[in-house]
Write an enzyme that holds these catalytic residues in place. Structure first.
Site, PDB file in Angstrom:
ATOM      1  CG  HIS A   1       8.574   6.368 -33.039  1.00 30.01           C
ATOM      2  ND1 HIS A   1       7.770   7.336 -32.486  1.00 30.01           N
ATOM      3  CD2 HIS A   1       8.407   6.476 -34.387  1.00 30.01           C
ATOM      4  CE1 HIS A   1       7.147   8.001 -33.443  1.00 30.01           C
ATOM      5  NE2 HIS A   1       7.513   7.488 -34.607  1.00 30.01           N
TER       6      HIS A   1
ATOM      7  CG  ASN B   1       1.736   5.697 -37.919  1.00 29.60           C
ATOM      8  OD1 ASN B   1       2.359   5.394 -38.937  1.00 29.60           O
ATOM      9  ND2 ASN B   1       2.056   6.753 -37.179  1.00 29.60           N
TER      10      ASN B   1
ATOM     11  CG  HIS C   1       5.992   4.916 -38.437  1.00 26.45           C
ATOM     12  ND1 HIS C   1       7.371   5.012 -38.397  1.00 26.45           N
ATOM     13  CD2 HIS C   1       5.531   6.069 -37.901  1.00 26.45           C
ATOM     14  CE1 HIS C   1       7.719   6.171 -37.870  1.00 26.45           C
ATOM     15  NE2 HIS C   1       6.616   6.821 -37.552  1.00 26.45           N
TER      16      HIS C   1
ATOM     17  CB  SER D   1      -4.359  10.924 -35.068  1.00 24.86           C
ATOM     18  OG  SER D   1      -3.505  11.856 -34.456  1.00 24.86           O
TER      19      SER D   1
ATOM     20  CG  HIS E   1       9.994  10.058 -37.844  1.00 27.94           C
ATOM     21  ND1 HIS E   1       9.131  10.723 -38.688  1.00 27.94           N
ATOM     22  CD2 HIS E   1       9.193   9.363 -37.003  1.00 27.94           C
ATOM     23  CE1 HIS E   1       7.886  10.465 -38.347  1.00 27.94           C
ATOM     24  NE2 HIS E   1       7.894   9.633 -37.329  1.00 27.94           N
TER      25      HIS E   1
ATOM     26  CB  SER F   1      -0.865  13.138 -38.251  1.00 29.62           C
ATOM     27  OG  SER F   1       0.217  12.603 -37.497  1.00 29.62           O
ATOM     28  CD  GLU F   2       4.173   9.789 -38.580  1.00 28.05           C
ATOM     29  OE1 GLU F   2       4.101   8.606 -38.219  1.00 28.05           O
ATOM     30  OE2 GLU F   2       5.073  10.557 -38.246  1.00 28.05           O
TER      31      GLU F   2
END
Length: 217
Positions: A98, A28, A96, A44, A158, A76-77
């Site tokens: 991954h 996000n 953010h 989201s 995460h 949601s973050e």
């Protein structure tokens, strides 16, 4: 409202997806508007290929929705982004991701040392924020201390968070974190697990453009 910032968020989200920093609906991105203090943030569960600037949400620093054009909800973050802005008033963008190599070190709760000069971009080492369930206040608050000492941190089990004054630099930091993580991984592999010597903070701060290069003015 804030259409140009919304378009920038969409552009960065799609660039992150294309480069492999985060795929599918993960990750996000947000920008804080310097004039209003409002934050534009990705929604989201919207795939990047379907994302348009109309889907980008506008919220305030207290997580109140200011404008939502389509049938979406902010990521949601969101609390994670807001806590980063509260912690660092000097920054206006949060990314953010991954990404694989960096997230592998996040799973091990192992910070990434500054072993090559690209680490200068985000401030040196990449510390680890302790585990918090995604979307929770615990996760959001976990980044407070790490982001006081670096413009990048790992989220245990995460992913990665990077910050900057602008969204392009925040994304650049995310790319550099992943590149340094890969170099670190390969170095450990070649060296049978022995830690490489990191660059000191003093050394990182010494870099300057070569004075021997004469530029025409």
């Amino acid at each position: 409202m804030l259409e140009n910032l919304k378009k920038d968020v969409v552009r960065i989200a799609k660039a992150a997806d294309e480069s492999g920093l985060c795929r599918h609906k993960s990750g996000n991105f947000s920008i804080r508007d310097k004039e209003t203090g409002y934050i534009v943030v990705t929604p989201s569960a919207v795939a990047r290929e379907d994302l348009t600037y109309h889907d980008i949400c506008v919220v305030d620093i207290n997580a109140n929705a200011i404008e939502i054009e389509t049938n979406v909800r902010p990521t949601s973050e969101l609390l994670l982004h807001l806590e980063a802005y509260k912690t660092r008033e000097d920054i206006n963008a949060v990314v953010h991701t991954h990404s694989h190599f960096a997230t592998a070190f996040a799973v091990l709760s192992k910070e990434i040392p500054p072993i090559v000069y690209e680490a200068v971009s985000y401030g040196g080492k990449v510390p680890v924020a302790p585990y918090g369930r995604p979307g929770t206040r615990k996760l959001a608050e976990s980044v407070i201390e790490p982001l006081k000492v670096s413009n990048a941190c790992l989220l245990e089990n995460h992913g990665v968070v990077t910050i900057a004054n602008d969204i392009d630099t925040a994304l650049l930091n995310a790319n550099y974190v992943e590149e340094v993580a890969e170099v670190y991984y390969r170095t450990l592999l070649i060296n049978n697990g022995k830690e490489p010597k990191p660059l000191s903070s003093e050394e990182l701060q010494k870099w300057a453009y070569p004075s021997e290069i004469k530029l025409n003015k």
